[in-house]
Design a protein around this motif. Structure first.
Motif, PDB file in Angstrom:
ATOM      1  N   GLY A 157      14.634  -5.384  -0.424  1.00 54.06           N
ATOM      2  CA  GLY A 157      14.885  -4.026  -0.895  1.00 54.06           C
ATOM      3  C   GLY A 157      13.933  -3.670  -2.016  1.00 54.06           C
ATOM      4  N   SER A 158      14.167  -2.521  -2.616  1.00 47.34           N
ATOM      5  CA  SER A 158      13.251  -2.007  -3.626  1.00 47.34           C
ATOM      6  C   SER A 158      14.025  -1.639  -4.888  1.00 47.34           C
ATOM      7  N   GLN A 159      13.284  -1.556  -6.016  1.00 46.92           N
ATOM      8  CA  GLN A 159      13.889  -1.229  -7.320  1.00 46.92           C
ATOM      9  C   GLN A 159      15.043  -2.197  -7.626  1.00 46.92           C
TER      10      GLN A 159
ATOM     11  N   ALA B   7       4.361   5.269  -8.393  1.00 44.98           N
ATOM     12  CA  ALA B   7       4.764   4.686  -7.108  1.00 44.98           C
ATOM     13  C   ALA B   7       5.709   5.630  -6.378  1.00 44.98           C
ATOM     14  N   TYR B   8       5.518   5.752  -5.076  1.00 45.11           N
ATOM     15  CA  TYR B   8       6.375   6.612  -4.246  1.00 45.11           C
ATOM     16  C   TYR B   8       6.388   8.039  -4.801  1.00 45.11           C
ATOM     17  N   GLY B   9       5.246   8.458  -5.327  1.00 45.65           N
ATOM     18  CA  GLY B   9       5.071   9.813  -5.846  1.00 45.65           C
ATOM     19  C   GLY B   9       4.177  10.588  -4.904  1.00 45.65           C
TER      20      GLY B   9
ATOM     21  N   ALA C  56      -3.442  -6.866   0.489  1.00 43.95           N
ATOM     22  CA  ALA C  56      -2.656  -5.669   0.782  1.00 43.95           C
ATOM     23  C   ALA C  56      -1.549  -6.010   1.757  1.00 43.95           C
ATOM     24  N   ASP C  57      -0.416  -5.341   1.568  1.00 43.48           N
ATOM     25  CA  ASP C  57       0.679  -5.381   2.532  1.00 43.48           C
ATOM     26  C   ASP C  57       0.716  -4.001   3.161  1.00 43.48           C
ATOM     27  N   VAL C  58       0.494  -3.931   4.475  1.00 41.76           N
ATOM     28  CA  VAL C  58       0.390  -2.626   5.143  1.00 41.76           C
ATOM     29  C   VAL C  58       1.503  -2.481   6.176  1.00 41.76           C
TER      30      VAL C  58
ATOM     31  N   VAL D 217       0.821  -1.218   0.000  1.00 40.57           N
ATOM     32  CA  VAL D 217       0.000   0.000   0.000  1.00 40.57           C
ATOM     33  C   VAL D 217       0.853   1.265   0.000  1.00 40.57           C
ATOM     34  N   LYS D 218       2.040   1.194   0.603  1.00 40.25           N
ATOM     35  CA  LYS D 218       2.829   2.418   0.726  1.00 40.25           C
ATOM     36  C   LYS D 218       3.257   3.002  -0.618  1.00 40.25           C
ATOM     37  N   ALA D 219       3.271   2.181  -1.682  1.00 36.52           N
ATOM     38  CA  ALA D 219       3.693   2.695  -2.988  1.00 36.52           C
ATOM     39  C   ALA D 219       2.721   3.743  -3.526  1.00 36.52           C
TER      40      ALA D 219
ATOM     41  N   LEU E 183       3.428 -12.627  -2.150  1.00 32.64           N
ATOM     42  CA  LEU E 183       4.296 -11.575  -2.696  1.00 32.64           C
ATOM     43  C   LEU E 183       3.755 -10.230  -2.238  1.00 32.64           C
ATOM     44  N   GLU E 184       4.641  -9.244  -2.152  1.00 33.05           N
ATOM     45  CA  GLU E 184       4.237  -7.899  -1.712  1.00 33.05           C
ATOM     46  C   GLU E 184       4.694  -6.850  -2.725  1.00 33.05           C
ATOM     47  N   PRO E 185       4.217  -6.927  -3.963  1.00 29.76           N
ATOM     48  CA  PRO E 185       4.695  -5.986  -4.968  1.00 29.76           C
ATOM     49  C   PRO E 185       4.074  -4.596  -4.785  1.00 29.76           C
ATOM     50  N   GLY E 186       4.883  -3.582  -4.917  1.00 29.22           N
ATOM     51  CA  GLY E 186       4.380  -2.210  -4.854  1.00 29.22           C
ATOM     52  C   GLY E 186       4.715  -1.485  -6.138  1.00 29.22           C
ATOM     53  N   ARG E 187       5.977  -1.043  -6.219  1.00 23.34           N
ATOM     54  CA  ARG E 187       6.429  -0.238  -7.355  1.00 23.34           C
ATOM     55  C   ARG E 187       6.098  -0.864  -8.710  1.00 23.34           C
ATOM     56  N   TRP E 188       6.338  -2.195  -8.827  1.00 21.43           N
ATOM     57  CA  TRP E 188       6.169  -2.805 -10.148  1.00 21.43           C
ATOM     58  C   TRP E 188       4.732  -2.662 -10.649  1.00 21.43           C
TER      59      TRP E 188
ATOM     60  N   GLY F 103       8.485  -7.727  -1.693  1.00 17.90           N
ATOM     61  CA  GLY F 103       8.307  -6.980  -2.946  1.00 17.90           C
ATOM     62  C   GLY F 103       9.665  -6.669  -3.537  1.00 17.90           C
ATOM     63  N   GLY F 104       9.767  -5.515  -4.163  1.00 22.52           N
ATOM     64  CA  GLY F 104      11.070  -5.038  -4.593  1.00 22.52           C
ATOM     65  C   GLY F 104      11.357  -5.110  -6.080  1.00 22.52           C
ATOM     66  N   LEU F 105      10.476  -5.790  -6.850  1.00 18.58           N
ATOM     67  CA  LEU F 105      10.760  -5.911  -8.281  1.00 18.58           C
ATOM     68  C   LEU F 105      10.857  -4.518  -8.913  1.00 18.58           C
TER      69      LEU F 105
HETATM   70  C1  LIG Z   1       8.212  -1.342   0.605  1.00 12.46           C
HETATM   71  C2  LIG Z   1       7.894  -2.767   0.859  1.00 12.46           C
HETATM   72  C3  LIG Z   1       7.357  -3.548  -0.167  1.00 12.46           C
HETATM   73  C4  LIG Z   1       7.145  -3.044  -1.567  1.00 12.46           C
HETATM   74  O1  LIG Z   1       8.336  -2.743  -2.208  1.00 12.46           O
HETATM   75  P1  LIG Z   1       8.335  -2.394  -3.768  1.00 12.46           P
HETATM   76  O2  LIG Z   1       9.750  -2.133  -4.062  1.00 12.46           O
HETATM   77  O3  LIG Z   1       7.483  -1.200  -3.949  1.00 12.46           O
HETATM   78  O4  LIG Z   1       7.794  -3.585  -4.482  1.00 12.46           O
HETATM   79  C5  LIG Z   1       7.020  -4.862   0.136  1.00 12.46           C
HETATM   80  N1  LIG Z   1       7.215  -5.371   1.371  1.00 12.46           N
HETATM   81  C6  LIG Z   1       7.739  -4.636   2.382  1.00 12.46           C
HETATM   82  C7  LIG Z   1       7.919  -5.267   3.713  1.00 12.46           C
HETATM   83  C8  LIG Z   1       8.093  -3.322   2.153  1.00 12.46           C
HETATM   84  O5  LIG Z   1       8.625  -2.608   3.154  1.00 12.46           O
END
Ligand SMILES: *Cc1c(COP(=O)(O)O)cnc(C)c1O
Length: 440
Positions: free
Chosen positions: A224-226, A395-397, A101-103, A82-84, A295-300, A261-263
């Protein structure tokens, strides 16, 4: 390992940037169009700066991800980070597609629920959950809580037992791998603040199995991310798989592996792994373990689906540099200032998009040198009032924007085919101080 773009890799051209983003195209008359809506029409109606998201791109990306996981034969479930981008309309759209959702906070948990995402599909992550937040998670009976320390585990146990609840728990393991991403968004190295050290994981799992109010269901990680390289994923998943075997040998039940997440996304049109490659890495590590994958995808999911529309205030020549000053700034999109992030920038007008280019610096009007979106970027001459789109800003905007310099929050628009909706009007100046109280 795909070659990461560096200072010697030429930037993609305006035409290449547009061509690589299927929800964008350049129309000879209307200029830059998202789905079926000319972005100039949006800017004429609501002004700039404005975030514009493509509902079609969101659905396409969610389906591409879930299809890749299914085609790999995985029992996998996506919990959107959700944070993305936490806008209710985006949460609701992804929720209707089947996403969980991943919160990481009470606010995000409440948002996800307000958008109609079922509690059972919610995972709670984060290194510092307060007692109040854990209480809410237990009251809502959410699907899974990823705990990050023995201290948190014990606090959760006491709370759950006192409430007569059982928390389904997955310890987040720090696998000690370097995701090869920016320092500020790397989370899986031994020195990072996140997770339980790999060496302590088995003892913690055993404690979780003994504690009242706790049901350990599996393991989680997020490195991590990206991330644009599959190797760190492979290394992290291999360590988690090894731990699954160790725990099962010790008689524990491990049903879920949450791969985080992180893709990454190709901001600069660079090569990188897509969902098929990620699904392949997950399958390689876990295929014979009979686990459910989270999986916890955000940015992708949301990054490429959004742009930040801005107008040129003026163009000025100083000490040999052409500065293009926008009405958007670091308070709107902080990624370039915070992570040295590269975003594609394209003119909205069709004529400008094909005009000759020369280097310029694209900056905002905020009183900080860091308020720079791009340096030495090849763009055409841009006169006052012309519009540009900053790409991959979904994302992250908006979530990271602030009212710094007393700049109201930008408007947000969601395009769906030929229809578009202002999903958040531009904040008024009065709203900036409406909740401020003068002492008597
Ligand atoms: C930020 C975060 C994500 C999402 O990361 P993205 O790079 O946006 O996919 C997933 N899981 C956790 C625990 C996070 O902190």
């Amino acid at each position: 390992m795909p070659a990461a773009p560096d200072d010697t890799t030429p930037d993609p051209t305006i035409a290449e940037l547009i061509a690589a983003r299927p929800h964008l195209r350049l129309h000879a008359m209307d200029g830059l169009v998202m789905e079926d809506v000319p972005l100039n029409r949006v800017a004429d109606a609501v002004g700039t700066p404005t975030w514009v998201y493509s509902a079609g791109a969101l659905r396409t990306r969610y389906r591409a991800l879930t299809t890749a996981l299914r085609d790999a034969g995985l029992d996998a479930h996506a919990h959107y980070a959700v944070k993305a981008n936490d806008h209710l309309a985006i949460l609701a759209l992804l929720g209707r597609e089947g996403a969980g959702a991943d919160v990481v906070s009470e606010g995000e948990l409440r948002r996800a629920r307000a958008a109609g995402i079922p509690a059972a599909r919610i995972v709670y992550s984060g290194v510092g959950k307060t007692e109040r937040e854990l209480r809410l998670a237990l009251t809502e009976d959410i699907g899974q809580i990823n705990i990050e320390s023995a201290e948190e585990l014990r606090m959760l146990s006491a709370l759950a037992a006192s409430m007569g609840r059982t928390a389904r728990v997955a310890p987040r393991i720090n696998p000690d791998v370097d995701a090869g991403t920016h320092d500020k968004i790397s989370t899986g190295r031994a020195g990072d603040k996140f997770g339980v050290p790999w060496a302590d994981a088995a003892a913690l799992y055993a404690e979780a199995a003994r504690l009242p109010g706790i049901e350990p269901v599996g393991l989680a990680t997020h490195i991590g991310s990206q991330i644009m390289d599959l190797a760190p994923y492979g290394a992290a998943f291999a360590r988690i798989a090894e731990l699954v075997r160790v725990l099962r040998d010790q008689g524990h039940t491990v049903r879920v592996v949450d791969c985080g997440g992180g893709l990454g996304i190709p901001y600069r049109n660079q090569p990188g792994p897509g969902p098929e490659a990620l699904a392949g890495a997950i399958k390689a590590a876990f295929h014979n373990l009979d686990v459910r994958v989270a999986l916890e995808p955000g940015r992708w999911l949301v990054g490429p689906a959004g742009v930040l529309l801005a107008s040129v205030i003026l163009q000025k020549q100083t000490a040999g540099t052409r500065f293009v000053v926008l009405d958007a700034a670091m308070n709107d999109l902080v990624r370039p200032a915070m992570y040295e992030a590269w975003h594609g920038i394209v003119p909205v007008s069709a004529a400008a998009a094909v005009a000759p280019v020369s280097p310029c610096d694209i900056v905002g009007p905020v009183c900080e040198t860091g308020d720079t979106f791009a340096r030495d970027r090849l763009l055409p001459m841009l006169s006052p009032g012309m519009r540009i789109a900053i790409l991959d800003a979904g994302a992250y905007g908006a979530v990271m924007s602030s009212p710094y310099n007393a700049r109201p929050r930008a408007a947000e628009v969601l395009i769906d085919g030929a229809a578009w909706t202002v999903v958040r009007p531009r904040q008024t100046h009065e709203a900036l101080w409406a909740d401020e109280i003068m002492p008597a």
